[in-house]
Design a protein around this motif. Structure first.
Motif, PDB file in Angstrom:
ATOM      1  N   ILE A 151       0.822  -1.217   0.000  1.00 43.79           N
ATOM      2  CA  ILE A 151       0.000   0.000   0.000  1.00 43.79           C
ATOM      3  C   ILE A 151       0.859   1.272   0.000  1.00 43.79           C
ATOM      4  N   PHE A 152       2.005   1.239   0.698  1.00 42.99           N
ATOM      5  CA  PHE A 152       2.843   2.441   0.736  1.00 42.99           C
ATOM      6  C   PHE A 152       3.622   2.628  -0.575  1.00 42.99           C
ATOM      7  N   CYS A 153       3.961   1.546  -1.264  1.00 38.54           N
ATOM      8  CA  CYS A 153       4.524   1.705  -2.617  1.00 38.54           C
ATOM      9  C   CYS A 153       3.490   2.372  -3.520  1.00 38.54           C
ATOM     10  N   GLU A 202      -4.492   8.113  -3.044  1.00 38.24           N
ATOM     11  CA  GLU A 202      -4.417   9.519  -2.664  1.00 38.24           C
ATOM     12  C   GLU A 202      -4.198   9.672  -1.158  1.00 38.24           C
ATOM     13  N   THR A 203      -3.322  10.602  -0.798  1.00 40.53           N
ATOM     14  CA  THR A 203      -3.108  10.942   0.612  1.00 40.53           C
ATOM     15  C   THR A 203      -2.918  12.450   0.696  1.00 40.53           C
ATOM     16  N   GLN A 204      -2.890  12.941   1.925  1.00 39.66           N
ATOM     17  CA  GLN A 204      -2.578  14.357   2.130  1.00 39.66           C
ATOM     18  C   GLN A 204      -1.064  14.476   2.256  1.00 39.66           C
ATOM     19  N   PHE A 212       3.219  11.962   4.422  1.00 41.53           N
ATOM     20  CA  PHE A 212       1.775  12.183   4.278  1.00 41.53           C
ATOM     21  C   PHE A 212       1.090  11.984   5.621  1.00 41.53           C
ATOM     22  N   LYS A 213      -0.103  12.556   5.747  1.00 48.46           N
ATOM     23  CA  LYS A 213      -0.831  12.477   7.012  1.00 48.46           C
ATOM     24  C   LYS A 213      -1.350  11.068   7.232  1.00 48.46           C
ATOM     25  N   ASP A 214      -1.192  10.584   8.461  1.00 52.52           N
ATOM     26  CA  ASP A 214      -1.726   9.270   8.815  1.00 52.52           C
ATOM     27  C   ASP A 214      -3.256   9.333   8.761  1.00 52.52           C
ATOM     28  N   MET A 215      -3.862   8.324   8.166  1.00 51.82           N
ATOM     29  CA  MET A 215      -5.325   8.357   8.014  1.00 51.82           C
ATOM     30  C   MET A 215      -6.063   8.109   9.340  1.00 51.82           C
ATOM     31  N   LYS A 216      -5.355   7.590  10.347  1.00 45.36           N
ATOM     32  CA  LYS A 216      -5.964   7.402  11.679  1.00 45.36           C
ATOM     33  C   LYS A 216      -5.074   8.106  12.693  1.00 45.36           C
ATOM     34  N   ILE A 251       2.230  12.371  11.120  1.00 44.09           N
ATOM     35  CA  ILE A 251       2.684  12.333   9.729  1.00 44.09           C
ATOM     36  C   ILE A 251       3.581  11.116   9.543  1.00 44.09           C
ATOM     37  N   LEU A 252       3.405  10.413   8.439  1.00 41.46           N
ATOM     38  CA  LEU A 252       4.246   9.254   8.123  1.00 41.46           C
ATOM     39  C   LEU A 252       5.273   9.642   7.069  1.00 41.46           C
ATOM     40  N   PHE A 253       6.509   9.223   7.297  1.00 48.96           N
ATOM     41  CA  PHE A 253       7.606   9.446   6.347  1.00 48.96           C
ATOM     42  C   PHE A 253       8.035   8.093   5.804  1.00 48.96           C
ATOM     43  N   ILE A 296       9.347   4.114  14.842  1.00 43.23           N
ATOM     44  CA  ILE A 296       9.401   3.116  13.764  1.00 43.23           C
ATOM     45  C   ILE A 296       9.082   1.773  14.404  1.00 43.23           C
ATOM     46  N   ASN A 297       7.965   1.188  14.019  1.00 42.09           N
ATOM     47  CA  ASN A 297       7.591  -0.127  14.536  1.00 42.09           C
ATOM     48  C   ASN A 297       8.207  -1.211  13.655  1.00 42.09           C
ATOM     49  N   CYS A 298       8.756  -2.228  14.287  1.00 44.22           N
ATOM     50  CA  CYS A 298       9.346  -3.334  13.523  1.00 44.22           C
ATOM     51  C   CYS A 298       8.746  -4.663  13.961  1.00 44.22           C
ATOM     52  N   ALA A 356       6.157  -4.994  18.002  1.00 47.39           N
ATOM     53  CA  ALA A 356       6.003  -3.534  17.980  1.00 47.39           C
ATOM     54  C   ALA A 356       4.689  -3.121  17.327  1.00 47.39           C
ATOM     55  N   GLY A 357       3.961  -4.079  16.772  1.00 47.52           N
ATOM     56  CA  GLY A 357       2.662  -3.770  16.168  1.00 47.52           C
ATOM     57  C   GLY A 357       2.742  -3.219  14.761  1.00 47.52           C
ATOM     58  N   GLN A 358       3.811  -3.551  14.023  1.00 45.48           N
ATOM     59  CA  GLN A 358       3.907  -3.075  12.636  1.00 45.48           C
ATOM     60  C   GLN A 358       2.752  -3.641  11.815  1.00 45.48           C
ATOM     61  N   GLU A 359       2.034  -2.736  11.147  1.00 40.68           N
ATOM     62  CA  GLU A 359       0.868  -3.148  10.342  1.00 40.68           C
ATOM     63  C   GLU A 359       1.153  -3.072   8.856  1.00 40.68           C
ATOM     64  N   VAL A 360       1.949  -2.091   8.469  1.00 34.39           N
ATOM     65  CA  VAL A 360       2.261  -1.919   7.045  1.00 34.39           C
ATOM     66  C   VAL A 360       3.740  -2.253   6.853  1.00 34.39           C
ATOM     67  N   LEU A 364       8.845   0.224   5.293  1.00 38.59           N
ATOM     68  CA  LEU A 364       9.439   1.044   6.357  1.00 38.59           C
ATOM     69  C   LEU A 364       8.825   2.440   6.406  1.00 38.59           C
ATOM     70  N   HIS A 365       8.427   2.858   7.598  1.00 37.34           N
ATOM     71  CA  HIS A 365       7.881   4.212   7.764  1.00 37.34           C
ATOM     72  C   HIS A 365       8.166   4.707   9.169  1.00 37.34           C
ATOM     73  N   ALA A 366       8.369   6.019   9.268  1.00 32.41           N
ATOM     74  CA  ALA A 366       8.563   6.658  10.565  1.00 32.41           C
ATOM     75  C   ALA A 366       7.351   7.526  10.850  1.00 32.41           C
TER      76      ALA A 366
HETATM   77  P1  AMP Z   1       2.435   0.734  11.736  1.00 25.93           P
HETATM   78  O1  AMP Z   1       1.605   0.130  12.825  1.00 25.93           O
HETATM   79  O2  AMP Z   1       3.678   1.387  12.242  1.00 25.93           O
HETATM   80  O3  AMP Z   1       2.691  -0.241  10.600  1.00 25.93           O
HETATM   81  O4  AMP Z   1       1.541   1.929  11.199  1.00 25.93           O
HETATM   82  C1  AMP Z   1       0.897   1.951   9.969  1.00 25.93           C
HETATM   83  C2  AMP Z   1       0.174   3.282   9.888  1.00 25.93           C
HETATM   84  O5  AMP Z   1      -0.228   3.511   8.547  1.00 25.93           O
HETATM   85  C3  AMP Z   1      -1.103   3.371  10.749  1.00 25.93           C
HETATM   86  O6  AMP Z   1      -0.968   4.446  11.671  1.00 25.93           O
HETATM   87  C4  AMP Z   1      -2.205   3.611   9.731  1.00 25.93           C
HETATM   88  O7  AMP Z   1      -3.198   4.482  10.210  1.00 25.93           O
HETATM   89  C5  AMP Z   1      -1.438   4.205   8.552  1.00 25.93           C
HETATM   90  N1  AMP Z   1      -2.039   4.009   7.242  1.00 25.93           N
HETATM   91  C6  AMP Z   1      -2.361   2.827   6.661  1.00 25.93           C
HETATM   92  N2  AMP Z   1      -2.873   3.027   5.430  1.00 25.93           N
HETATM   93  C7  AMP Z   1      -2.840   4.378   5.223  1.00 25.93           C
HETATM   94  C8  AMP Z   1      -3.233   5.215   4.141  1.00 25.93           C
HETATM   95  N3  AMP Z   1      -3.762   4.731   3.003  1.00 25.93           N
HETATM   96  N4  AMP Z   1      -3.077   6.554   4.288  1.00 25.93           N
HETATM   97  C9  AMP Z   1      -2.566   7.071   5.430  1.00 25.93           C
HETATM   98  N5  AMP Z   1      -2.164   6.327   6.473  1.00 25.93           N
HETATM   99  C10 AMP Z   1      -2.311   5.003   6.384  1.00 25.93           C
END
Ligand code: AMP
Ligand code: ZN
Length: 115
Positions: free
Chosen positions: A6-8, A16-18, A29-33, A40-42, A87-89, A93-97, A100-102
């Motif tokens: 999804i991040f690629c 689309e993101t902000q 871009f702004k985190d959607m939650k 902000i996610l980098f 940075i969750n790994c 750490a609960g990494q969902e995506v 790599l993102h900060a």
């Molecule tokens: P992590 O738990 O570190 O993997 O965090 C993943 C983050 O990505 C969460 O805070 C989500 O809210 C955010 N996220 C997932 N999909 C999107 C998206 N399409 N646009 C913005 N943020 C997203």
């Protein structure tokens, strides 16, 4: 570009993101939650799956990403009040995506240690 990442897709503007900041190698871009007033996610545009996958070749890219995090904290008015960079790994750490993102988080008080 990793298949189904999804991040690629965000980096390629297929989703689309902000967007807060972008250059050739990084997008923010702004985190959607949002979990804080500033959230902000980098990400590097290059697909790196987790912290475990960074290499010597990524040192300047990630150094530059941290510089942009610092600058963005400044433009969002949270340099003095303070902020957290996360940075969750992997699972614990609960990494969902798995690209790599900060997280840049600020605008409120955070507790320590994290939950
Ligand atoms: P992590 O738990 O570190 O993997 O965090 C993943 C983050 O990505 C969460 O805070 C989500 O809210 C955010 N996220 C997932 N999909 C999107 C998206 N399409 N646009 C913005 N943020 C997203
Ligand atoms: Zn990716």
């Amino acid at each position: 570009m990793a298949e189904g990442c999804i991040f690629c897709r965000i980096a390629k503007k297929e989703i689309e993101t902000q967007v807060v900041y972008e250059d050739e190698h990084i997008i923010a871009f702004k985190d959607m939650k949002p979990r804080a007033p500033v959230h902000i996610l980098f990400i590097p545009k290059k697909h790196i799956t987790t912290m475990n996958d960074i290499g010597e070749e990524d040192v300047s890219l990630l150094g530059r990403m941290f510089l942009k995090i610092k600058e963005t904290a400044g433009t969002h008015g949270i340099s003095e009040s303070g902020y957290r960079v996360v940075i969750n790994c992997n699972k614990n750490a609960g990494q969902e995506v798995f690209h790599l993102h900060a997280h840049l988080l600020g605008g409120r008080l955070f507790s320590w240690p994290p939950g």
